[in-house]
Design a protein around this motif. Structure first.
Motif, PDB file in Angstrom:
ATOM      1  N   GLY A   1       6.538  -1.741  -1.478  1.00  0.00           N
ATOM      2  CA  GLY A   1       5.101  -1.971  -1.361  1.00  0.00           C
ATOM      3  C   GLY A   1       4.532  -2.611  -2.619  1.00  0.00           C
ATOM      4  O   GLY A   1       3.619  -3.439  -2.550  1.00  0.00           O
ATOM      5  N   MET A   2       5.127  -2.253  -3.763  1.00  0.00           N
ATOM      6  CA  MET A   2       4.651  -2.809  -5.031  1.00  0.00           C
ATOM      7  C   MET A   2       5.012  -4.286  -5.187  1.00  0.00           C
ATOM      8  O   MET A   2       4.462  -4.970  -6.047  1.00  0.00           O
ATOM      9  N   VAL A   3       5.919  -4.807  -4.344  1.00  0.00           N
ATOM     10  CA  VAL A   3       6.214  -6.234  -4.291  1.00  0.00           C
ATOM     11  C   VAL A   3       5.406  -6.902  -3.181  1.00  0.00           C
ATOM     12  O   VAL A   3       4.908  -8.017  -3.329  1.00  0.00           O
ATOM     13  N   SER A   4       5.262  -6.208  -2.086  1.00  0.00           N
ATOM     14  CA  SER A   4       4.604  -6.756  -0.902  1.00  0.00           C
ATOM     15  C   SER A   4       3.162  -7.167  -1.167  1.00  0.00           C
ATOM     16  O   SER A   4       2.753  -8.290  -0.850  1.00  0.00           O
ATOM     17  N   GLN A   5       2.386  -6.273  -1.743  1.00  0.00           N
ATOM     18  CA  GLN A   5       0.951  -6.517  -1.877  1.00  0.00           C
ATOM     19  C   GLN A   5       0.590  -7.575  -2.917  1.00  0.00           C
ATOM     20  O   GLN A   5      -0.151  -8.517  -2.604  1.00  0.00           O
ATOM     21  N   PRO A   6       1.107  -7.488  -4.157  1.00  0.00           N
ATOM     22  CA  PRO A   6       0.721  -8.513  -5.137  1.00  0.00           C
ATOM     23  C   PRO A   6       1.147  -9.929  -4.742  1.00  0.00           C
ATOM     24  O   PRO A   6       0.481 -10.904  -5.105  1.00  0.00           O
ATOM     25  N   CYS A   7       2.251 -10.035  -4.001  1.00  0.00           N
ATOM     26  CA  CYS A   7       2.790 -11.352  -3.659  1.00  0.00           C
ATOM     27  C   CYS A   7       2.424 -11.810  -2.248  1.00  0.00           C
ATOM     28  O   CYS A   7       2.830 -12.902  -1.827  1.00  0.00           O
ATOM     29  N   ASN A   8       1.677 -10.991  -1.516  1.00  0.00           N
ATOM     30  CA  ASN A   8       1.306 -11.324  -0.134  1.00  0.00           C
ATOM     31  C   ASN A   8       2.530 -11.636   0.730  1.00  0.00           C
ATOM     32  O   ASN A   8       2.513 -12.544   1.555  1.00  0.00           O
ATOM     33  N   TYR A   9       3.596 -10.848   0.532  1.00  0.00           N
ATOM     34  CA  TYR A   9       4.805 -11.047   1.315  1.00  0.00           C
ATOM     35  C   TYR A   9       4.736 -10.347   2.678  1.00  0.00           C
ATOM     36  O   TYR A   9       5.543 -10.648   3.559  1.00  0.00           O
ATOM     37  N   TYR A  10       3.843  -9.360   2.834  1.00  0.00           N
ATOM     38  CA  TYR A  10       3.749  -8.587   4.072  1.00  0.00           C
ATOM     39  C   TYR A  10       5.119  -8.045   4.471  1.00  0.00           C
ATOM     40  O   TYR A  10       5.573  -8.204   5.605  1.00  0.00           O
ATOM     41  N   LEU A  11       5.773  -7.388   3.523  1.00  0.00           N
ATOM     42  CA  LEU A  11       7.132  -6.919   3.752  1.00  0.00           C
ATOM     43  C   LEU A  11       7.200  -5.835   4.829  1.00  0.00           C
ATOM     44  O   LEU A  11       8.205  -5.740   5.548  1.00  0.00           O
ATOM     45  N   GLU A  12       6.160  -5.038   4.958  1.00  0.00           N
ATOM     46  CA  GLU A  12       6.152  -4.011   5.997  1.00  0.00           C
ATOM     47  C   GLU A  12       6.220  -4.659   7.381  1.00  0.00           C
ATOM     48  O   GLU A  12       6.910  -4.169   8.276  1.00  0.00           O
ATOM     49  N   LYS A  13       5.535  -5.774   7.539  1.00  0.00           N
ATOM     50  CA  LYS A  13       5.586  -6.540   8.790  1.00  0.00           C
ATOM     51  C   LYS A  13       6.984  -7.132   8.984  1.00  0.00           C
ATOM     52  O   LYS A  13       7.532  -7.114  10.092  1.00  0.00           O
ATOM     53  N   GLU A  14       7.571  -7.657   7.898  1.00  0.00           N
ATOM     54  CA  GLU A  14       8.915  -8.234   7.976  1.00  0.00           C
ATOM     55  C   GLU A  14       9.940  -7.176   8.395  1.00  0.00           C
ATOM     56  O   GLU A  14      10.827  -7.453   9.220  1.00  0.00           O
TER      57      GLU A  14
ATOM     58  N   ALA B   1       9.355  -4.355  10.080  1.00  0.00           N
ATOM     59  CA  ALA B   1       9.100  -3.990  11.475  1.00  0.00           C
ATOM     60  C   ALA B   1       9.686  -5.030  12.423  1.00  0.00           C
ATOM     61  O   ALA B   1      10.348  -4.684  13.423  1.00  0.00           O
ATOM     62  N   GLU B   2       9.472  -6.314  12.126  1.00  0.00           N
ATOM     63  CA  GLU B   2      10.000  -7.380  12.989  1.00  0.00           C
ATOM     64  C   GLU B   2      11.527  -7.411  12.950  1.00  0.00           C
ATOM     65  O   GLU B   2      12.174  -7.696  13.963  1.00  0.00           O
ATOM     66  N   PHE B   3      12.111  -7.116  11.795  1.00  0.00           N
ATOM     67  CA  PHE B   3      13.570  -7.042  11.680  1.00  0.00           C
ATOM     68  C   PHE B   3      14.126  -5.940  12.582  1.00  0.00           C
ATOM     69  O   PHE B   3      15.117  -6.146  13.304  1.00  0.00           O
ATOM     70  N   LEU B   4      13.492  -4.763  12.579  1.00  0.00           N
ATOM     71  CA  LEU B   4      13.944  -3.655  13.419  1.00  0.00           C
ATOM     72  C   LEU B   4      13.814  -3.997  14.900  1.00  0.00           C
ATOM     73  O   LEU B   4      14.685  -3.666  15.706  1.00  0.00           O
ATOM     74  N   ILE B   5      12.722  -4.665  15.257  1.00  0.00           N
ATOM     75  CA  ILE B   5      12.523  -5.079  16.652  1.00  0.00           C
ATOM     76  C   ILE B   5      13.623  -6.058  17.077  1.00  0.00           C
ATOM     77  O   ILE B   5      14.193  -5.953  18.168  1.00  0.00           O
ATOM     78  N   GLN B   6      13.945  -7.008  16.205  1.00  0.00           N
ATOM     79  CA  GLN B   6      15.001  -7.985  16.509  1.00  0.00           C
ATOM     80  C   GLN B   6      16.348  -7.300  16.694  1.00  0.00           C
ATOM     81  O   GLN B   6      17.121  -7.657  17.594  1.00  0.00           O
ATOM     82  N   GLN B   7      16.638  -6.302  15.847  1.00  0.00           N
ATOM     83  CA  GLN B   7      17.915  -5.590  15.959  1.00  0.00           C
ATOM     84  C   GLN B   7      17.985  -4.804  17.260  1.00  0.00           C
ATOM     85  O   GLN B   7      19.047  -4.713  17.880  1.00  0.00           O
TER      86      GLN B   7
END
Length: 334
Positions: free
Chosen positions: A307-320, A322-328
């Motif tokens: 989360g400390m990487v996701s927010q400052p960089c606008n990476y939306y890693l939590e979304k990434e 979630a989408e990775f788990l859905i794809q799997q």
């Protein structure tokens, strides 16, 4: 319909909460088991019949029986129950029996969790908890060097006499745990172990401890890795005396500047080879950009906070994630 299983914790897991929010947004069913509460009968009722290969879990909070036979994909966010030790002041007498019982209780709880994890070997794990548990700081450094990454000069010593051998090489040193850091708590707050510079050896003999060269850094890199993709963040921690050695010694009044960063292709290829060697599909990687331009690899944390990487960089890693788990999950039906 198959479901996604998320193994995490109830407390201090904002990133897990955000991933769950994205799964809800996409309308994807999932089950969440919190390892810090799974052994508490107020939250879960558990019954395991090893001879009959039966495992039943009833979620008391949501008043539903969890059907684990439907699970295809597991996101193992937290794989063991972390125990926070109570700090004992000098005024309090330490009861050895209490400490022994606490260790016994923790060992019983964690062994129960491993039985739970192993009950359905057909589950698709991200990542498999036994692979994550095998992560060893010293072994990872050796593998990183094998894959062409530069690592710090690293030593293990247990006495001032041993340290003098390193001092004779004119090396400035830092020290950190060989294994993992420990978190303590008392009524005033929580405390964690951080990397510290070695100023003077004042204890003749001590437990074998890890020492590394104190690298002159231009900035630090925290890199989240997910299935071949890199999400790097540069942390300009060297400008603050508080965070110069370890950015986790946060300066809340004058926070470090954190920005997205682009890794050289050669570094990404070496890191990919390393993560494949470790059988990890995700993890948080720590590196340093030396003032001379070199990239220095430090370590990999398979369950590091992102989360400390996701927010400052606008990476939306939590979304990434979630989408990775859905794809799997969808791959299981392809």
């Amino acid at each position: 319909m198959s479901e996604i299983l998320i193994i995490s914790k109830a407390d201090f897991e904002l990133t897990t909460n955000s991933v769950c929010d994205w799964l809800n947004h996409y309308g994807v069913p999932f089950i969440r088991l919190n390892v810090d509460r799974i052994a508490d009968p107020l939250y879960y009722e558990v019954f395991i019949n090893l001879n009959g290969h039966e495992l039943e879990i009833f979620d008391k909070v949501n008043s539903r029986k969890i059907d684990l036979k439907k699970i295809k994909v597991v996101w193992c966010r937290r794989f063991i129950d972390m125990v926070y030790e109570q700090v004992v002041t000098q005024e309090k007498e330490i009861d050895g029996n209490v400490i022994r019982f606490a260790k016994f209780h923790a060992a019983e709880r964690n062994r129960f969790l491993r039985i739970l994890y192993d009950f359905y070997p057909e589950w698709k794990w991200f990542d498999y908890y036994k692979d994550s548990l095998k992560i060893d700081k010293i072994e990872v450094l050796r593998l990183a060097k094998k894959h062409g990454l530069t690592i710090p000069e690293t030593y293990i010593a247990n006495s001032c006499e041993s340290l003098r051998k390193i001092s004779d090489l004119k090396k400035n040193l830092i020290t950190k745990p060989i294994f993992e850091g420990v978190t303590f708590s008392d009524s005033r707050g929580m405390y964690g172990t951080h990397t510290q510079p070695v100023k003077k050896c004042e204890i003749d003999v001590f437990t074998p401890s890890l020492f590394q060269e104190n690298i002159l850094k231009k900035f630090e890199l925290r890199i989240f890795y997910l299935s071949g993709k890199f999400y790097p963040m540069a942390i300009f921690s060297s400008k603050s005396s508080r965070t110069r050695t370890d950015f986790r010694n946060y300066d809340i009044f004058n926070p470090n500047r954190c920005v997205p960063y682009h890794l050289p292709q050669a570094i990404k290829e070496s890191l990919t080879d390393l993560m494949n060697d470790l059988h990890l599909s995700s993890g948080s990687i720590d590196m340093i950009k030396h003032v001379d331009g070199r990239y220095i690899f430090l370590e990999v944390n398979p369950v590091g906070q992102f989360g400390m990487v996701s927010q400052p960089c606008n990476y939306y890693l939590e979304k990434e994630v979630a989408e990775f788990l859905i794809q799997q999950k969808e791959k299981e039906y392809a």
